[in-house]
Enzyme design. Structure first.
Site, PDB file in Angstrom:
ATOM      1  N   SER A  51       0.845  -1.190   0.000  1.00 55.09           N
ATOM      2  CA  SER A  51       0.000   0.000   0.000  1.00 55.09           C
ATOM      3  C   SER A  51       0.892   1.256   0.000  1.00 55.09           C
ATOM      4  CB  SER A  51      -0.940  -0.060   1.211  1.00 55.09           C
ATOM      5  OG  SER A  51      -2.019   0.810   1.070  1.00 55.09           O
TER       6      SER A  51
ATOM      7  N   ARG B  31     -12.081   6.443   9.523  1.00 56.97           N
ATOM      8  CA  ARG B  31     -11.533   5.103   9.582  1.00 56.97           C
ATOM      9  C   ARG B  31     -12.547   4.069   9.087  1.00 56.97           C
ATOM     10  NH1 ARG B  31      -7.043   1.902   9.345  1.00 56.97           N
ATOM     11  NH2 ARG B  31      -7.188   0.118  10.712  1.00 56.97           N
TER      12      ARG B  31
ATOM     13  N   ASP C 114      -8.313  -7.052  -4.488  1.00 58.38           N
ATOM     14  CA  ASP C 114      -7.945  -5.722  -3.995  1.00 58.38           C
ATOM     15  C   ASP C 114      -8.523  -4.679  -4.947  1.00 58.38           C
ATOM     16  OD1 ASP C 114      -6.758  -3.361  -3.187  1.00 58.38           O
ATOM     17  OD2 ASP C 114      -4.711  -4.140  -3.197  1.00 58.38           O
TER      18      ASP C 114
ATOM     19  N   HIS D  96      -7.673  -5.658  -0.192  1.00 54.75           N
ATOM     20  CA  HIS D  96      -6.397  -4.965  -0.052  1.00 54.75           C
ATOM     21  C   HIS D  96      -5.611  -5.459   1.160  1.00 54.75           C
ATOM     22  CE1 HIS D  96      -3.533  -1.749  -0.475  1.00 54.75           C
ATOM     23  NE2 HIS D  96      -3.810  -1.262   0.714  1.00 54.75           N
ATOM     24  N   ASP D  97      -6.304  -5.713   2.254  1.00 57.84           N
ATOM     25  CA  ASP D  97      -5.641  -6.136   3.488  1.00 57.84           C
ATOM     26  C   ASP D  97      -4.954  -7.485   3.381  1.00 57.84           C
ATOM     27  OD1 ASP D  97      -5.854  -3.996   5.120  1.00 57.84           O
ATOM     28  OD2 ASP D  97      -7.429  -4.797   6.407  1.00 57.84           O
TER      29      ASP D  97
END
Lengths: 392, 392
Positions: free
Chosen positions: B160, B231, B327, B360-361
């Site tokens: 990232s 967040r 992602d 993505h994580d």
């Protein structure tokens, strides 16, 4: 247009809404268990109902829509949200059909919603408004149609939340819908969509101006910052990455260099901020909470013993299910799941996935393949139903 | 571990950060034109630098990361953010390599950022902190390596924003990087990603507790509600629709029926709220503004005359570019664009798209194919560089 209704203005009239307003005295039994009423439905019509009342089309609007698909919005003055689709000679042809569009229950454009006065307290409902469902919205619309003397709709059509209403119409009133057109929608709201809605609701409720929902009573201002943030987040989900890239890319705003600050350097930032700010002028924050909640709660299979086909058992409606390739809010697999359920009960269903890079909002935009598909579908349905002219 | 540094605690020490802190007196020339310094870099190391200083790996952290990939976070007590990858016998093997991870410039875990004291005013920098770029972050890291006496890194690795730093390292210091591993990243931040960041920033800045950024001076509290909403929105983008569906679906929270209210009915809502609330305890709101801005500004091609291959002209680094199928924040086509640019300059590049539904994580999670890919890549690089043991 035949005067079928004697609309009665609610008292006090809080705004001049063009179109009709119907006050329904008989309470509506809501999913939450409350008997709700009297309540008002604000609606607009286009075209003429034929002699045997067989040419009525109900247009269901989406989350931030209203009853003005083809009229200027009375607050913003901007043109209707579906002028590409609705009007004389258009796909939803007001010279041929009698078109009805009603503001949804819980809305903020004339139909009773949380910003209206609770007659029992004399104050705005705010969070004492009952949590409503898509089924409740459809129940309210059914009352309107009963009032208009329309037993059977030629077609129910809508995109997104409007598409959920289409599906609910067929499930709740199986004999009342000749043709059903759910566009860019799903039979249930996904976890990701619930998550995005929750972000929006938290943004609104985090704004101190929200005042526990009592902002109209306490200071008369919207929780503008929170509502704008909610709209910004939602707006991203209505577009596609490709559309954002095509429209804005990394283009800079009004200057040739980065500012090294937190102003809107990029055009996409300034566009989003504008979307947020202008939304506050036309939409009620509590309505936003209630309508997103109704969408989150929508799960047609759960309403029918956990099996989606049960929702459509025995249906004689003709379906045209439409999705868009770049819609990641209601992606094609969700339409396909719906089609499978319809196939499972041997329903008459067409399914078209339209190639578009415009994302979820494609259903509101100039999409020739969408228009061509619907023209063909409606022409076929009209022929089968013996609708040969505006006078039927 | 060899004592290469004489870390000097900044005064006043605002928190006990495990690991090292280096005060750099010589100002850093930032992209915004400001000479910034003195400043502090907080960093952590694992393993031992070999005699010829050839086994150093720089681990670059992402937006909400820190210098503790393999240590407990001193605020939350939770285990490091990359324990799957870093440690004795792991892919980034602390028995073989000397691993360095530094909190980025603008961060809030010990490296100088907007919550630290501006020595000229005696107050927190807040928005008087200069807007920094990924290149500035790398400049600061280069100073750290100079101090450590490491001229050449065996590897720079990160996902990232960490991957952006990897790319910037190669572009800014072409002779200093033997192997580069940019994971789940891109050579520029997309319009959609800028848009999501802008939503987060607006949520923070809409919180009255933000006080124009001066919250530490005016009342000492974070703009907690705004930062939590930021967040929450970001967190959705780190996951995939499939992962959210698998983890939560439409499961209800602690009860068997809908509440017909605005509490967290769905598990996904309560999960997101938790993500928002816990983030506020460990992350500074202004740092969030600055770091998201740095990511938005990142555009390696623009830095090199508009052509991405120029950024890598003549590179001798070996690249291993990795993306994940699900992602959607940094989708595979962006990695592919990077690979094309590297191919255009005949760079030594491997590219792996890893099948994963974790979004993505995925780069932070247990992904056996990721580990296997990196083990193979690093083993090959180590062999070519003649790194045969921890002592090299």
């Amino acid at each position: 247009m035949p005067i079928l209704t004697s609309p009665r203005l609610v008292s006090p009239p809080d705004r001049a809404w063009p179109g009709w307003r119907l006050v329904i005295e008989e309470p509506l039994q809501l999913d939450c268990g409350i008997d709700f009423g009297p309540f008002t439905i604000a609606y607009q019509t286009y075209g003429t109902l034929n002699a045997n009342r067989s040419n009525a089309i109900l247009i269901c609007h989406a989350l931030s829509g209203d009853q003005y698909p083809a009229d200027a919005n009375p607050i913003t003055g901007k043109e209707g949200w579906w002028t590409t689709m609705v009007g004389p000679g258009e796909v939803l042809d007001s010279e041929r059909y009698f078109l009805i569009c009603a503001n949804i229950l819980g809305g903020c454009m004339g139909t009773t919603g949380p910003k209206d006065i609770n007659p029992q307290t004399g104050e705005p409902w705010a969070l004492s408004f009952p949590v409503i469902t898509v089924r409740d919205m459809v129940r309210a619309q059914k009352r309107l149609l009963d009032h208009l003397g329309i037993d059977s709709l030629f077609c129910v059509i809508g995109g997104s939340l409007g598409g959920m209403q289409v599906l609910q119409w067929v499930a709740s009133n199986p004999d009342c819908v000749y043709a059903a057109v759910p566009i860019a929608t799903a039979a249930r709201h996904s976890a990701q969509n619930i998550a995005f809605h929750e972000v929006g609701r938290q943004a609104i409720m985090a704004d101190p101006d929200w005042c526990g929902g009592r902002y109209l009573t306490t200071h008369g201002r919207q929780p503008a910052r929170g509502l704008a943030v909610a709209r910004m987040a939602a707006h991203i989900t209505y577009l596609s990455e490709a559309a954002l890239h095509r429209k804005f890319g990394r283009n800079l705003q009004d200057r040739r260099a980065l500012s090294y600050g937190f102003d809107a350097d990029f055009q996409v930032e300034s566009y989003l901020r504008h979307q947020g700010i202008t939304f506050v002028d036309r939409f009620d924050a509590n309505s936003y909470l209630y309508i997103t909640r109704a969408m989150d709660y929508f799960d047609l299979a759960a309403e029918h013993g956990g099996a989606l086909p049960n929702a459509f058992q025995g249906t004689r409606s003709r379906f045209c299910v439409i999705s868009f390739t770049s819609d990641w809010l209601f992606p094609t697999p969700e339409s396909r799941e719906l089609v499978h359920a319809l196939n499972a009960v041997a329903a008459n269903v067409s399914f078209v996935e339209i190639e578009s890079d415009k994302g979820h909002d494609a259903f509101l935009l100039d999409e020739p393949e969408l228009f061509a598909t619907l023209r063909g579908f409606l022409a076929g349905c009209a022929e089968h139903r013996g609708l040969t002219s505006a006078r039927g």
